[in-house]
Design an enzyme around this catalytic site. Structure first.
Site, PDB file in Angstrom:
ATOM      1  CG  ASP A 155      -6.712  -2.289  -3.977  1.00  0.00           C
ATOM      2  OD1 ASP A 155      -7.405  -1.755  -3.093  1.00  0.00           O
ATOM      3  OD2 ASP A 155      -5.473  -2.366  -3.912  1.00  0.00           O
TER       4      ASP A 155
ATOM      5  CB  SER B 158      -0.954  -0.036   1.198  1.00  0.00           C
ATOM      6  OG  SER B 158      -1.975   0.924   1.066  1.00  0.00           O
TER       7      SER B 158
ATOM      8  CG  HIS C  87      -5.613  -2.531   0.029  1.00  0.00           C
ATOM      9  ND1 HIS C  87      -4.930  -1.955  -1.025  1.00  0.00           N
ATOM     10  CD2 HIS C  87      -4.992  -2.086   1.151  1.00  0.00           C
ATOM     11  CE1 HIS C  87      -3.962  -1.180  -0.568  1.00  0.00           C
ATOM     12  NE2 HIS C  87      -3.980  -1.245   0.749  1.00  0.00           N
TER      13      HIS C  87
END
Length: 803
Positions: free
Chosen positions: A744, A671, A778
């Protein structure tokens, strides 16, 4: 000419085929696979009285088949339209019960075959446990009798769990308020088959609406219809004997809160119009209080569509917010109203005002207190004592006060006034306990309250318990964890007179287990659970927290792992892996504080490089990467230079110990850590290669802020462009492994970010590899994908770093 065109087309097709690998799922080397493929220990839930405990078993990973389900993505939700529950739920697969004073678990009898359990909820008297079970056709409501460890089904698969927990206990311990699918529910619309009746049109009114890039928004009228369909429920009262009574007719119920005395039920419903740019929690809503028989008492709040909100993390909407029942009163609502119109830019003496409103709401609400900063929360105690907190992000300040709920004229007394990022000065969290209404309130013993703190210090972590005198506002420490070779977490005070405390203790190689400690008796420790270490193969790995300084004097730290048997005298020069995630601060002192504990149990998982200590690498995990902006300077004004300085300091520190070949260093992150990785490879020559997972690389695609950046693109254009690896892709020459989940669901890190960045790198001749993990969001959850990810990372590191 036709021949040339055909030949060029053939060559292009050949190039594309060559560029893609027809690769099936792979598994990592045995040393990594043995760690990754393990049986997960159960999680534990205990009753209030600490008589029984529930063991909840989950699979270590999901499977691709679990992810390969029907899914609606609407207004920020991801829903399985067949089962009517979130498609992201990780299910419990088995339940066991044990007396805390016993040693053996009882298998819960009567469970459904192949259970998919979620939404665990103890009854007010702790004798029953509600849970949901998801079948192939929907969600059922079940109940477990704790003493007999016997489960039974209460409803068919018609529960609506699309918005989370679908039920609430009533105070009689026999009745549950449950969201059920309407009996006349219509089929969902198929957006792919139903032809549109017109174009999709959105308007901008001219008011500023600086929203972040939310995923999974509504896109058209079919989405609106389907959202209304999945959100609509009928509310039933269901008795443990199986009888069901309709309580309220169908509506889009978004919240059900029962008053402490059980005489009132506050229901919030989502209203129209919906939005295509913000999630459902910013849709219009209406909140009504009913009596226990369903008679309307009062409309207590109506909130309009909230697409437009001022800029800044301290911005809030206008009107009543944070509406909830006061836990220490039979039926009193509290709520907050912004005095600055919700706009942090407005200069006012007080930001928020807290009100109290007594049922049945015949009289007007009364003001309780005004807060100079943004309201954070209240811990209710009794008629004369409550603990109030406020905060302000720009200064990182938080204050805590003692207030008198019965006397609004009495000025709040400040208990703490500190930088919320200053963990060394954290006074801890006030202890709460359940009252006669089964609600948690401030634990008051005589004139005293109690606080439990994490105990981070320069010398290490030493959790503590303080007794806090509510009259003198002075604290006295009554217990400090003495461990230097273990980590003790103080969870809950069970008996304030005898000193009985629930704790969890772990070490580098000892799995976290629960104990009762008597803080008034030395070495009085009673074990409750006996979980074994599933990672015996790395128990001899060297693990320590190292501390070092950045060139500007900021103190940094990281957890250093060396392979088992590494000779610290001979000091073989090994390749180094650094895993990190940047964090923003407003002052150097807070940035230099460490919350790492080398005695924390070593739990390797896909989100770190720890696995590779078995492959002959040195690993610096959770390396500190502070980004500091003091005074009027914002942290991101100097993001790149601070990023590089952090990395250089980490490499220098491990190199000074003599363990590494500093020409063989890799960096990785997930991330925002992936964003960090791409920037480090672009703007420094410190690394041989890098691994970036599920990141965002083009900040023009997040134009109204990202991470902790509050300025928009047009206010800080140079900052956005300089920080964007995509904008600097022509400078990138270092091998990079890019990984992203195909689905995601995180704001800003759309899969498109990785795809476009890879295209830029490929087009500019940079050595890069892109791996898109099917069906993953994610965070990654499917076993097939995770094992393949570990294989990809190992192959990449062996090729570009070790060799």
């Amino acid at each position: 000419m036709k021949l040339k065109v055909t030949l060029l087309l053939f060559l292009n097709i050949g190039f594309i085929a060559f560029a893609q690998e027809n690769l099936t799922y792979q598994k990592p080397p045995k040393s990594i696979l043995d760690l990754a493929d393990y049986e997960k220990a159960p999680t534990v839930s205990m009753d209030t009285k600490k008589e029984y405990m529930l063991f909840m078993y989950r699979s270590t990973y999901k499977t691709l088949d679990d992810l390969n389900q029907d899914e609606l993505r609407l207004a920020g939700l991801r829903i399985n339209p067949v089962t009517n529950i979130s498609s992201t739920v990780t299910y419990i697969t088995n339940l066991k019960v044990r007396k805390i004073s016993g040693v053996s678990e009882m298998q819960v009898a009567g469970l459904p075959s192949n259970p998919k359990i979620s939404n665990i909820s103890w009854s007010p008297n702790d004798k029953k446990i509600l849970f949901s079970n998801t079948t192939n056709s929907g969600v059922e409501l079940w109940v477990l009798d704790v003493a007999t460890a016997q489960a039974k089904k209460l409803t068919d698969a018609t529960v609506n769990a699309n918005l989370g927990n679908p039920f609430n206990w009533l105070l009689d311990n026999e009745t549950i308020l449950v969201k059920m699918l309407p009996k006349n529910r219509q089929p969902l619309l198929d957006s792919k088959k139903d032809l549109p009746t017109g174009p999709i049109i959105s308007n901008a009114s001219g008011e500023k609406s600086q929203n972040r890039t939310y995923p999974d928004m509504l896109k058209n009228k079919n989405d609106e219809a389907n959202f209304e369909n999945i959100m609509t429920s009928e509310l039933y009262k269901i008795n443990l004997n199986g009888t069901a009574t309709l309580f309220k007719e169908a509506a889009m119920y978004a919240g059900e809160k029962i008053s402490p005395d059980g005489n009132y039920i506050m229901l919030s419903t989502i209203q129209k119009p919906f939005s295509y740019v913000v999630p459902l929690y910013r849709f219009p809503s209406k909140t009504v209080v009913y009596d226990s028989n369903g008679k309307e008492i009062k409309v207590v709040n109506e909130v309009p569509l909230n697409e437009i909100i001022p800029k800044g993390f301290m911005a809030v909407r206008k009107g009543k917010r944070e509406m909830a029942w006061r836990n220490d009163k039979p039926a009193t609502l509290s709520y907050v109203v912004a005095l600055d119109e919700g706009n942090p830019a407005n200069k006012v003496d007080f930001r928020d005002e807290v009100f109290l409103w007594n049922a049945p709401f015949d009289a007007e609400a009364t003001s309780l207190v005004k807060t100079p900063q943004r309201y954070s929360d209240i811990i209710w105690g009794n008629d004369n004592i409550a603990i109030l907190s406020d905060e302000w992000y720009d200064t990182r300040n938080t204050k805590t006060y003692v207030i008198n709920p019965s006397n609004p004229a009495q000025q709040p007394k400040v208990i703490t006034d500190r930088n919320q990022q200053d963990v060394y000065a954290d006074p801890g969290v006030f202890e709460t306990k359940k009252n006669a209404y089964n609600k948690y309130v401030l634990a008051i013993e005589g004139e005293n309250a109690y606080r439990i703190g994490d105990g981070y210090t320069k010398e290490g972590q030493f959790p503590f318990i303080d007794v806090f005198n509510l009259k003198t506002l002075q604290s006295k420490r009554i217990y400090t964890s003495p461990y230097k070779d273990k980590k003790e977490d103080l969870l809950e005070i069970e008996d304030y007179k005898t000193g009985k405390v629930l704790v969890q203790i772990q070490s580098k190689s000892e799995y976290p287990n629960y104990y009762f400690r008597n803080i008034k008796k030395q070495n009085s420790l009673t074990p409750i659970t006996f979980f074994k270490n599933p990672f015996e193969s790395i128990k001899e790995v060297s693990k320590e927290v190292i501390k070092y300084k950045r060139k500007d004097g900021v103190e940094l730290s990281g957890t250093l792992y060396l392979p088992a048997g590494y000779d610290k005298v001979k000091k073989e020069k090994l390749p180094l892996l650094i895993w990190a995630y940047p964090a923003e601060y407003k002052d150097k002192n807070s940035a230099g504080q460490s919350t790492q504990n080398s005695n924390e149990f070593t739990l390797p998982y896909y989100g770190s490089f720890v696995y590779w200590v078995t492959r002959g690498y040195v690993v610096l995990d959770d390396a500190a990467f502070p980004i500091i902006g003091e005074g009027t300077t914002e942290p991101n004004d100097n993001f790149i230079s601070q990023l590089v300085d952090n990395a250089a300091a980490a490499i220098d520190a491990v190199d000074a110990l003599g363990y590494i070949n500093r020409k063989k260093v890799a960096v990785g992150g997930h991330s925002y850590g992936a964003f960090m990785t791409a920037n480090l490879l672009t703007h420094s020559n410190l690394f041989t290669c890098g691994i970036a997972r599920s990141g965002a690389y083009n900040r023009t695609l997040t134009p109204f802020g990202f991470q902790t950046e509050q300025r928009n693109y047009w206010e800080a254009t140079d900052v956005y462009n300089t920080m964007s690896p995509f904008m600097n892709a022509n400078k990138m020459k270092t091998p990079l492994l890019l990984v992203h989940g195909e689905a995601d669901n995180n704001p800003g890190t759309f899969t498109l970010q990785t795809e476009r960045y890879f295209q830029a790198l490929k087009g500019l001749g940079a050595p890069a590899r892109m791996v898109i993990l099917p069906k993953e969001a994610h965070g990654y959850v499917a076993k097939e994908n995770i094992l393949h990810l570990l294989w990809e990372q190992d192959q990449f590191l062996e090729k570009y770093l070790k060799n």
